[in-house]
Scaffold this active site. Structure first.
Site, PDB file in Angstrom:
ATOM      1  N   GLY A   1      -3.392   0.267   2.612  1.00 43.07           N
ATOM      2  CA  GLY A   1      -3.178   1.387   3.523  1.00 43.07           C
ATOM      3  C   GLY A   1      -3.753   2.694   3.011  1.00 43.07           C
TER       4      GLY A   1
ATOM      5  N   GLU B   1      -4.662  -6.705   0.543  1.00 47.76           N
ATOM      6  CA  GLU B   1      -3.503  -7.255   1.256  1.00 47.76           C
ATOM      7  C   GLU B   1      -3.442  -8.772   1.195  1.00 47.76           C
ATOM      8  OE1 GLU B   1      -5.498  -4.852   2.405  1.00 47.76           O
ATOM      9  OE2 GLU B   1      -4.344  -3.319   3.465  1.00 47.76           O
TER      10      GLU B   1
ATOM     11  N   ALA C   1       0.404   0.669   1.581  1.00 50.51           N
ATOM     12  CA  ALA C   1       1.723   0.728   2.210  1.00 50.51           C
ATOM     13  C   ALA C   1       2.752   0.351   1.153  1.00 50.51           C
ATOM     14  CB  ALA C   1       1.770  -0.243   3.380  1.00 50.51           C
TER      15      ALA C   1
ATOM     16  N   GLU D   1      -7.269   2.572   4.061  1.00 47.86           N
ATOM     17  CA  GLU D   1      -7.286   2.713   5.527  1.00 47.86           C
ATOM     18  C   GLU D   1      -7.014   4.159   5.944  1.00 47.86           C
ATOM     19  OE1 GLU D   1      -4.458  -0.561   5.687  1.00 47.86           O
ATOM     20  OE2 GLU D   1      -5.767  -1.557   7.126  1.00 47.86           O
TER      21      GLU D   1
HETATM   22  N1  CAA Z   1       4.028  -0.155  -2.886  1.00 49.40           N
HETATM   23  C1  CAA Z   1       5.133   0.125  -3.619  1.00 49.40           C
HETATM   24  N2  CAA Z   1       5.108   0.469  -4.925  1.00 49.40           N
HETATM   25  C2  CAA Z   1       3.886   0.511  -5.510  1.00 49.40           C
HETATM   26  C3  CAA Z   1       2.699   0.232  -4.817  1.00 49.40           C
HETATM   27  C4  CAA Z   1       2.798  -0.120  -3.438  1.00 49.40           C
HETATM   28  N3  CAA Z   1       1.720  -0.363  -2.662  1.00 49.40           N
HETATM   29  N4  CAA Z   1       1.653   0.347  -5.680  1.00 49.40           N
HETATM   30  C5  CAA Z   1       2.179   0.713  -6.860  1.00 49.40           C
HETATM   31  N5  CAA Z   1       3.526   0.813  -6.760  1.00 49.40           N
HETATM   32  C6  CAA Z   1       4.494   1.165  -7.814  1.00 49.40           C
HETATM   33  C7  CAA Z   1       4.664   0.013  -8.800  1.00 49.40           C
HETATM   34  O1  CAA Z   1       5.587  -0.939  -8.292  1.00 49.40           O
HETATM   35  C8  CAA Z   1       5.160   0.732 -10.025  1.00 49.40           C
HETATM   36  O2  CAA Z   1       6.520   1.013  -9.854  1.00 49.40           O
HETATM   37  P1  CAA Z   1       7.538   0.838 -11.140  1.00 49.40           P
HETATM   38  O3  CAA Z   1       7.059   1.866 -12.136  1.00 49.40           O
HETATM   39  O4  CAA Z   1       8.872   1.185 -10.539  1.00 49.40           O
HETATM   40  O5  CAA Z   1       7.386  -0.535 -11.620  1.00 49.40           O
HETATM   41  C9  CAA Z   1       4.404   2.069  -9.961  1.00 49.40           C
HETATM   42  O6  CAA Z   1       3.976   2.216  -8.596  1.00 49.40           O
HETATM   43  C10 CAA Z   1       3.185   2.093 -10.851  1.00 49.40           C
HETATM   44  O7  CAA Z   1       2.408   0.955 -10.532  1.00 49.40           O
HETATM   45  P2  CAA Z   1       1.836  -0.059 -11.624  1.00 49.40           P
HETATM   46  O8  CAA Z   1       2.781  -0.132 -12.796  1.00 49.40           O
HETATM   47  O9  CAA Z   1       1.517  -1.346 -10.946  1.00 49.40           O
HETATM   48  O10 CAA Z   1       0.514   0.709 -12.081  1.00 49.40           O
HETATM   49  P3  CAA Z   1      -0.841   0.098 -12.638  1.00 49.40           P
HETATM   50  O11 CAA Z   1      -1.664   1.266 -13.059  1.00 49.40           O
HETATM   51  O12 CAA Z   1      -0.562  -0.979 -13.631  1.00 49.40           O
HETATM   52  O13 CAA Z   1      -1.534  -0.612 -11.364  1.00 49.40           O
HETATM   53  C11 CAA Z   1      -2.269  -0.747  -9.070  1.00 49.40           C
HETATM   54  C12 CAA Z   1      -1.946   0.163 -10.287  1.00 49.40           C
HETATM   55  C13 CAA Z   1      -3.457  -1.647  -9.372  1.00 49.40           C
HETATM   56  C14 CAA Z   1      -2.592   0.189  -7.911  1.00 49.40           C
HETATM   57  C15 CAA Z   1      -1.052  -1.631  -8.745  1.00 49.40           C
HETATM   58  O14 CAA Z   1       0.103  -0.820  -8.667  1.00 49.40           O
HETATM   59  C16 CAA Z   1      -1.166  -2.372  -7.435  1.00 49.40           C
HETATM   60  O15 CAA Z   1      -1.822  -3.394  -7.374  1.00 49.40           O
HETATM   61  N6  CAA Z   1      -0.481  -1.888  -6.375  1.00 49.40           N
HETATM   62  C17 CAA Z   1      -0.434  -2.533  -5.095  1.00 49.40           C
HETATM   63  C18 CAA Z   1      -1.738  -2.382  -4.321  1.00 49.40           C
HETATM   64  C19 CAA Z   1      -1.663  -3.121  -3.005  1.00 49.40           C
HETATM   65  O16 CAA Z   1      -1.477  -4.322  -2.940  1.00 49.40           O
HETATM   66  N7  CAA Z   1      -1.802  -2.376  -1.884  1.00 49.40           N
HETATM   67  C20 CAA Z   1      -1.758  -2.924  -0.557  1.00 49.40           C
HETATM   68  C21 CAA Z   1      -0.384  -2.810   0.030  1.00 49.40           C
HETATM   69  S1  CAA Z   1      -0.223  -3.645   1.588  1.00 49.40           S
HETATM   70  C22 CAA Z   1      -0.815  -2.563   2.748  1.00 49.40           C
HETATM   71  O17 CAA Z   1      -1.289  -1.497   2.445  1.00 49.40           O
HETATM   72  C23 CAA Z   1      -0.698  -3.026   4.199  1.00 49.40           C
HETATM   73  C24 CAA Z   1      -1.499  -2.222   5.193  1.00 49.40           C
HETATM   74  O18 CAA Z   1      -2.657  -2.486   5.399  1.00 49.40           O
HETATM   75  C25 CAA Z   1      -0.865  -1.175   5.969  1.00 49.40           C
END
Ligand code: CAA
Length: 262
Positions: free
Chosen positions: A113, A136, A69, A116
């Site tokens: 998400g 999460e 998400a 999921e």
């Molecule tokens: N939401 C918003 N933006 C996101 C994102 C997310 N879930 N995941 C990645 N991005 C964005 C980053 O902020 C970044 O943006 P900028 O270039 O503007 O800084 C861009 O995508 C590229 O990401 P990274 O620079 O972090 O890329 P990476 O290759 O170094 O890492 C990753 C990749 C490990 C996937 C890392 O981005 C990450 O940990 N993302 C979040 C994963 C996460 O926590 N997901 C769960 C979300 S909560 C949820 O989903 C609730 C639910 O159950 C419904």
């Protein structure tokens, strides 16, 4: 239809074709926000209603199926907006009501998400670079789109607890070994494999495909006795179709069946 956050395309040359939906917010690794989920829901409903479509494939990019998400969109939300606005329920659950088969073709990150969403599909074909996880807990929340329910059903309690409580990811090989994904292929082969699976489904009789999907899904709701009874009634019902007569006659005559989806 034109969408801002997904791409759509149709494949195949039979009576029934495959609709492919590609999640497309590349700069955000396909993070799932309201606009994307609205587009995805609309495209799924359109394909489900289209008599020329027999199967749908949902995919992302080679780097990310979806990284979860959208955290930037979620960060400021209040209880009034999550609970009051029915966050997730309002536009994430279209996949649950789609009657045609939906295959997730997953490469790269399928986190939160994203994992999921893949699990809401009927089955997952993964590229060998796929990474599944429910991170999460690192954000001070828990999975909110079915992860605590579908993951244990797919991989068992021990691995689900491990992933949900420690936020560790699972690679494609482990995911295949423990039943989260049905097949693992090289990234360059992912769409070929998913489209071949979809084409195999499109070549079969649609009424039996719809009933088979509905019946397997019953295995995750209610008791075994109720599920068996449900399956038996659908099985009986298929004997009223043209395609059952055709399928069995073709087998006995040692020829290919010609299904008319009725
Ligand atoms: N939401 C918003 N933006 C996101 C994102 C997310 N879930 N995941 C990645 N991005 C964005 C980053 O902020 C970044 O943006 P900028 O270039 O503007 O800084 C861009 O995508 C590229 O990401 P990274 O620079 O972090 O890329 P990476 O290759 O170094 O890492 C990753 C990749 C490990 C996937 C890392 O981005 C990450 O940990 N993302 C979040 C994963 C996460 O926590 N997901 C769960 C979300 S909560 C949820 O989903 C609730 C639910 O159950 C419904």
């Amino acid at each position: 239809m034109n969408y801002d956050n997904i791409l759509t395309a149709e494949h195949g040359d039979g009576t029934l074709r495959t609709g492919v939906i590609t999640l497309h917010r590349p700069k955000q690794l396909n993070a799932l926000d309201d606009a994307l989920m609205d587009d995805l829901g609309a495209a799924l409903r359109a394909y489900d209603a289209d008599e020329g479509i027999g199967c749908v494939v949902v995919t992302g990019s080679e780097k990310a199926f979806a990284a979860g998400a959208d955290i930037a969109a979620m960060a400021p939300l209040t209880l009034k907006e999550t609970y009051g606005g029915d966050f997730i329920t309002r536009n994430w659950e279209t996949l649950r009501v789609i009657r045609k088969p939906v295959i997730a073709a997953v490469a790269g990150f399928a986190l939160g998400g994203g994992c999921e969403l893949a699990m809401m599909c009927d089955f997952i074909i993964a590229a060998d670079n796929a990474k599944f996880g429910q991170p999460e807990i690192k954000l001070g929340i828990i999975p909110g789109a079915g992860g605590t329910q579908r993951l244990p059903r797919a991989v068992g309690k021990a691995k689900a607890m491990d992933m949900v409580l420690t936020a560790r990811t699972m690679d494609a090989v482990e995911a295949e070994r423990c039943g989260l994904v049905s097949r693992v292929v090289a990234p360059g082969q992912l769409m070929n494999e998913a489209l071949a699976a979809a084409a195999a489904i499109c070549a079969l009789s649609l009424p039996s495909i719809l009933m088979a999907k509905e019946s397997v899904n019953r295995a995750f709701e209610g008791s075994l006795a109720e599920g068996i009874r449900f399956e038996r009634r659908l099985f009986h019902t298929l004997f009223a179709t043209h395609d059952q007569k055709e399928g069995m006659a073709a087998f006995l005559a040692k020829r290919k069946p010609v299904f008319e989806h009725r």
